[in-house]
Design a protein around this motif. Structure first.
Motif, PDB file in Angstrom:
ATOM      1  N   LEU A   1      -4.143   1.831 -10.946  1.00 61.34           N
ATOM      2  CA  LEU A   1      -3.427   1.326 -12.110  1.00 61.34           C
ATOM      3  C   LEU A   1      -2.136   2.102 -12.330  1.00 61.34           C
ATOM      4  N   PHE A   2      -1.127   1.411 -12.854  1.00 60.31           N
ATOM      5  CA  PHE A   2       0.115   2.067 -13.228  1.00 60.31           C
ATOM      6  C   PHE A   2      -0.052   2.682 -14.610  1.00 60.31           C
ATOM      7  N   ASP A   3       0.384   3.928 -14.748  1.00 63.34           N
ATOM      8  CA  ASP A   3       0.293   4.657 -16.002  1.00 63.34           C
ATOM      9  C   ASP A   3       1.542   4.366 -16.834  1.00 63.34           C
TER      10      ASP A   3
ATOM     11  N   LEU B   1      -2.582  -0.686 -21.956  1.00 59.55           N
ATOM     12  CA  LEU B   1      -1.406  -1.339 -21.382  1.00 59.55           C
ATOM     13  C   LEU B   1      -1.257  -1.091 -19.886  1.00 59.55           C
ATOM     14  N   ASP B   2      -1.985  -0.142 -19.329  1.00 63.15           N
ATOM     15  CA  ASP B   2      -1.888   0.120 -17.895  1.00 63.15           C
ATOM     16  C   ASP B   2      -2.255  -1.145 -17.114  1.00 63.15           C
ATOM     17  N   PHE B   3      -1.510  -1.385 -16.056  1.00 61.37           N
ATOM     18  CA  PHE B   3      -1.734  -2.628 -15.306  1.00 61.37           C
ATOM     19  C   PHE B   3      -2.129  -2.337 -13.869  1.00 61.37           C
ATOM     20  N   VAL B   4      -2.781  -3.329 -13.272  1.00 63.59           N
ATOM     21  CA  VAL B   4      -3.402  -3.158 -11.959  1.00 63.59           C
ATOM     22  C   VAL B   4      -2.373  -3.251 -10.840  1.00 63.59           C
ATOM     23  N   LEU B   5      -2.426  -2.278  -9.938  1.00 62.90           N
ATOM     24  CA  LEU B   5      -1.639  -2.300  -8.706  1.00 62.90           C
ATOM     25  C   LEU B   5      -2.491  -2.731  -7.515  1.00 62.90           C
TER      26      LEU B   5
ATOM     27  N   ILE C   1       0.836  -1.203   0.000  1.00 65.53           N
ATOM     28  CA  ILE C   1       0.000   0.000   0.000  1.00 65.53           C
ATOM     29  C   ILE C   1       0.872   1.255   0.000  1.00 65.53           C
ATOM     30  N   ALA C   2       1.942   1.247   0.792  1.00 65.47           N
ATOM     31  CA  ALA C   2       2.841   2.411   0.846  1.00 65.47           C
ATOM     32  C   ALA C   2       3.499   2.659  -0.508  1.00 65.47           C
ATOM     33  N   LEU C   3       3.889   1.599  -1.199  1.00 65.69           N
ATOM     34  CA  LEU C   3       4.520   1.745  -2.505  1.00 65.69           C
ATOM     35  C   LEU C   3       3.525   2.299  -3.526  1.00 65.69           C
ATOM     36  N   ILE C   4       2.301   1.826  -3.474  1.00 68.54           N
ATOM     37  CA  ILE C   4       1.276   2.339  -4.391  1.00 68.54           C
ATOM     38  C   ILE C   4       1.027   3.819  -4.135  1.00 68.54           C
ATOM     39  N   ARG C   5       0.979   4.207  -2.880  1.00 71.43           N
ATOM     40  CA  ARG C   5       0.758   5.628  -2.554  1.00 71.43           C
ATOM     41  C   ARG C   5       1.898   6.482  -3.094  1.00 71.43           C
ATOM     42  N   THR C   6       3.112   5.967  -3.022  1.00 72.65           N
ATOM     43  CA  THR C   6       4.260   6.695  -3.566  1.00 72.65           C
ATOM     44  C   THR C   6       4.127   6.873  -5.074  1.00 72.65           C
ATOM     45  N   LEU C   7       3.710   5.823  -5.766  1.00 73.00           N
ATOM     46  CA  LEU C   7       3.552   5.911  -7.220  1.00 73.00           C
ATOM     47  C   LEU C   7       2.464   6.909  -7.601  1.00 73.00           C
TER      48      LEU C   7
ATOM     49  N   ALA D   1       1.563   9.537  -5.771  1.00 73.50           N
ATOM     50  CA  ALA D   1       2.086  10.869  -5.448  1.00 73.50           C
ATOM     51  C   ALA D   1       3.078  11.363  -6.492  1.00 73.50           C
ATOM     52  N   ARG D   2       3.814  10.463  -7.104  1.00 79.32           N
ATOM     53  CA  ARG D   2       4.806  10.851  -8.108  1.00 79.32           C
ATOM     54  C   ARG D   2       4.230  10.917  -9.518  1.00 79.32           C
ATOM     55  N   GLY D   3       2.933  10.704  -9.640  1.00 78.38           N
ATOM     56  CA  GLY D   3       2.277  10.848 -10.937  1.00 78.38           C
ATOM     57  C   GLY D   3       2.394   9.653 -11.853  1.00 78.38           C
ATOM     58  N   HIS D   4       2.690   8.472 -11.295  1.00 81.12           N
ATOM     59  CA  HIS D   4       2.859   7.282 -12.119  1.00 81.12           C
ATOM     60  C   HIS D   4       1.710   6.287 -11.973  1.00 81.12           C
ATOM     61  N   ALA D   5       0.713   6.603 -11.152  1.00 78.60           N
ATOM     62  CA  ALA D   5      -0.415   5.704 -10.952  1.00 78.60           C
ATOM     63  C   ALA D   5      -1.658   6.539 -10.676  1.00 78.60           C
ATOM     64  N   TYR D   6      -2.809   5.924 -10.906  1.00 79.22           N
ATOM     65  CA  TYR D   6      -4.066   6.656 -10.722  1.00 79.22           C
ATOM     66  C   TYR D   6      -5.144   5.694 -10.234  1.00 79.22           C
ATOM     67  N   GLU D   7      -6.129   6.273  -9.536  1.00 79.82           N
ATOM     68  CA  GLU D   7      -7.247   5.496  -9.017  1.00 79.82           C
ATOM     69  C   GLU D   7      -8.419   5.610  -9.973  1.00 79.82           C
ATOM     70  N   ALA D   8      -9.109   4.477 -10.180  1.00 75.69           N
ATOM     71  CA  ALA D   8     -10.285   4.488 -11.051  1.00 75.69           C
ATOM     72  C   ALA D   8     -11.195   3.340 -10.667  1.00 75.69           C
ATOM     73  N   GLN D   9     -12.407   3.663 -10.232  1.00 81.28           N
ATOM     74  CA  GLN D   9     -13.437   2.682  -9.911  1.00 81.28           C
ATOM     75  C   GLN D   9     -12.943   1.607  -8.940  1.00 81.28           C
ATOM     76  N   GLY D  10     -12.307   2.027  -7.872  1.00 81.18           N
ATOM     77  CA  GLY D  10     -11.831   1.109  -6.856  1.00 81.18           C
ATOM     78  C   GLY D  10     -10.532   0.416  -7.192  1.00 81.18           C
ATOM     79  N   HIS D  11     -10.032   0.628  -8.407  1.00 82.42           N
ATOM     80  CA  HIS D  11      -8.751   0.075  -8.833  1.00 82.42           C
ATOM     81  C   HIS D  11      -7.678   1.162  -8.759  1.00 82.42           C
TER      82      HIS D  11
END
Length: 471
Positions: free
Chosen positions: A145-147, A181-185, A125-131, A133-143
């Motif tokens: 994903l890595f951008d 191509l975005d994948f689930v975190l 969870i901490a790693l996902i939050r970092t991604l 915050a750094r603009g490399h991941a986004y939340e969508a419909q409870g998922h």
């Protein structure tokens, strides 16, 4: 450290000298099994290969930290638990214990660390939050994903370009994805599925983020060696690089090492073909050490075709090794003798186990020829130390000779390791074609020392067994 270890780095597409981040310490992470069933040969090959690499690293470096994980939350595990009507922990505990039993039978030493995904959810969870915050991941419909578009180097490990992956590829297209191509975190869990509370709701981690989080927690932001099967290059390891690099802004892994596939009688292992070979079933046919030897008889980067003949040949070879030791059972072992330089050099050259085994054959022949007690003590010590690097010939010799005795159809087959002879003759022919005459001469001497007489003719190289053959 005088030994330079060279490994084929998948990322560089070339063999490179190992250069760990710290000169006296090596970190290695290997993707372990998803524990929903018993281990098969495809699971066993990386376990054995990287066990040999860990042994070599410990011989060369004063500090080695080797981690091999268990994936203990996964849709296949969920399905197995639901089918049995038990919690996922019951399924994973059963098959982790079985995996340990099977790998121990193959002589695989326990790694320093065996992290489990379910014990690292806070780190994930901490790693996902970092991604995010750094603009490399986004939340969508409870998922979450890595951008992929945020990481321009995506595809470098596998040699695939994102635009080529999209062209005609079967990529999951979901309405919540910005890019196919975005994948689930992180993904949501329904009430009947395992899940953990998170900033994005109750859910569970995606597969790829798990290894990155466990590496970060136990080995640091950069790992020296990351290993696994060739099938993991894409998408798993490709996605790991993207996550780790973007989260920390550092090199995620310095050297990527991948073993090739295992086939059975020339066919891919699959449930549909009914040819999935479980380690525990093979252990009913032959000692675990023979299975290990068979797995090491082909270079790790080459496909390994498993046949009954391969296992029988490994049994005969192992019998020959233990017979050599049994003959000198009354001789003590000289102290302070390390492994043979030829064995070390072969393993340091991209883990060339066939060449190391060829030298082990030669050492067995030298042990047979030793006349004085001092020569026997030295030869025995060197043979044992060399075998230890490969995880071989460390058991009671008399017991193993007896256990392997039934694998010999005749006295002739008892002394002739034809597969090994033919392999060295082929390597010698290749060396001569490449004008590497020193290598060709060395291979001839290896065969001669084992009592094999070569005859070069216009039609190729013929061979026969000399009077003193000890193969």
């Amino acid at each position: 450290m005088n030994t330079e270890i060279r490994l084929y780095n998948t990322l560089a597409h070339a063999k490179e000298a190992l250069q760990p981040e710290q000169p006296d310490r090596v970190t290695m992470y290997v993707c372990g099994p998803t524990v929903y069933n018993y281990a098969h040969l495809g699971n066993a090959r990386p376990a054995v290969v990287f066990d040999v690499l860990a042994r070599l690293l410990r011989h060369v470096y004063p500090r080695v930290v080797y981690a091999r994980n268990f994936t203990d939350v996964d849709d296949k595990i969920n399905a197995a638990a639901a089918a049995s009507g038990v919690p996922i922990g019951t399924i994973t505990a059963r098959y982790i214990d079985a995996y340990h039993e099977d790998m121990q039978a193959l002589g695989v030493l326990p790694p320093d660390l065996e992290p489990r995904v379910t014990e690292h959810v806070p780190a994930i969870i901490a790693l996902i939050r970092t991604l995010i915050a750094r603009g490399h991941a986004y939340e969508a419909q409870g998922h979450v994903l890595f951008d992929v578009s945020s990481f321009p180097e995506y595809g470098r490990l596998s040699g695939r370009r994102p635009q080529d992956m999209l062209a005609g590829a079967r990529v999951e297209v979901a309405p919540y994805k910005r890019n196919p191509l975005d994948f689930v975190l992180w993904k949501p869990s329904t009430p009947e599925l395992p899940g953990w509370d998170s900033p994005w709701g109750r859910g569970r981690p995606g597969w790829h983020i798990e290894c990155s989080a466990m590496i970060g927690q136990h080995l640091g932001q950069t790992v020296d060696i990351h290993g696994g099967g060739q099938d993991l290059i894409f998408p798993h390891h490709e996605n790991e690089i993207a996550q780790g690099s973007c989260a920390h802004g550092t090199v995620y892994c310095r050297t990527w090492v991948h073993n090739s596939f295992v086939t059975v009688d020339g066919q891919k292992m699959s449930k549909s073909l009914g040819n999935v070979l479980l380690v525990r079933d093979l252990l009913k046919l032959a000692p675990g050490e023979a299975i290990r030897l068979a797995l090491l008889s082909t270079h790790y980067r080459h496909p390994l075709d498993w046949t009954d003949d391969r296992l029988a040949q490994a049994c005969r070879t192992l019998h020959r090794f233990y017979r050599a030791l049994d003959r000198v059972a009354q001789s003590e072992v000289a102290q302070g003798i390390g492994p043979d330089e030829g064995v070390v050099a072969a393993l340091a050259n991209d883990l060339n186990t066939p060449a190391a085994l060829a030298r082990l054959h030669q050492l067995a022949a030298e042990l047979d020829r030793a006349q004085s007690n001092g020569a026997r003590m030295y030869a025995k010590a060197q043979f044992l130390a060399s075998g230890a690097l490969l995880g071989l010939v460390q058991q009671d010799a008399a017991q193993m000779v007896a256990a392997l005795q039934g694998f010999h159809a005749s006295p002739a087959s008892d002394i002739i390791d034809a597969v090994w002879v033919e392999r060295l003759i082929a390597e010698r022919a290749q060396a001569r074609t490449q004008r590497d005459y020193a290598r060709a001469d060395a291979l001839r001497r290896t065969l001669e020392d084992a009592g094999i007489v070569l005859e070069d003719t216009a039609q190729g190289t013929a061979w026969r067994v000399g009077a003193e053959a000890t193969l």
